[in-house]
Design an enzyme around this catalytic site. Sequence first.
Site, PDB file in Angstrom:
ATOM      1  N   HIS A  91       0.838  -1.207   0.000  1.00 29.21           N
ATOM      2  CA  HIS A  91       0.000   0.000   0.000  1.00 29.21           C
ATOM      3  C   HIS A  91       0.872   1.256   0.000  1.00 29.21           C
ATOM      4  CE1 HIS A  91       0.993   0.842   4.184  1.00 29.21           C
ATOM      5  NE2 HIS A  91       0.804  -0.454   4.424  1.00 29.21           N
TER       6      HIS A  91
ATOM      7  N   GLU B 275      -2.108  -7.301   7.314  1.00 32.53           N
ATOM      8  CA  GLU B 275      -0.851  -7.137   8.023  1.00 32.53           C
ATOM      9  C   GLU B 275      -0.858  -8.023   9.262  1.00 32.53           C
ATOM     10  OE1 GLU B 275       2.283  -6.940   8.342  1.00 32.53           O
ATOM     11  OE2 GLU B 275       2.547  -4.862   7.719  1.00 32.53           O
TER      12      GLU B 275
END
Length: 192
Positions: free
Chosen positions: A11, A90
Site C-alpha cells: 500500500h 498485516e
Amino acid sequence: MIQHRLYLVRHGQTEDNVAERLTGQRDSALTPLGKAQAIANGHLLKTMVDAASCDFVASPLGRARRTMELLRGAMGLPVDDYRTDARLMEADYGDSHGRPWAEAHAIRKASANGDAWNTPHPGGESRAQLYARAVAFLLSLQRDTVVVSHGGPVRMIRGALLKLDNDEIVGFAALNAGVIEISAAGERLHGR
C-alpha cells in the site's frame, strides 16, 4: 510453488508510516504521497500486465483497498472490480498496535527469548503464523495475480516464492512504491 506470475504491491505511504507508528491490523489513511505512489504503481502495472487475464486481490484493510482502487483507476479499470482476502492482512501486532516502531520492536525483542520467528507479539501473532497465512494464500492462486498488501505479508510471500531463509525474509525492505514481479524465471523489481 509459483505457477503464475505475481505482481506484489505494498500500500502507499500512510499517516502512521510518516509518524513511525506500528499500524498492524488497525488502519491509517494514505498520505498525498501514498496516493501518488498508488497511482504511479497503476501506471506501471498498465505497461506490465494483461488485466483481462489477471486476478486482482487486496488485503481488506482500508489502506490496501484504497491503494488497489487508485492503481486500478490509473490502469483504466473499474476501481471496485477486485476481491479481498483476509490472509493478506498485516500481522496482528496485538498490544503493540499504534505504538512507535522503536517501542514496539523493544517489547517484541524482550518477549522473544531469542526466537523472534516463532514468538508471537504479545497478544498477537508470530512471524511463523504470518508466513503460514501467506503460503495458504499462494496455494489458492489460479492465475497471474496483482496483490496489494502490507509490508509483512509482502515479505512473507516473496520469501516463500524465492525460498529465502527467515533472516532474508525479514531483512527485505518492502517499500510503498514499486512493483515486485515474481515468476518461475525469478524476481524483478520495477519502479523502486
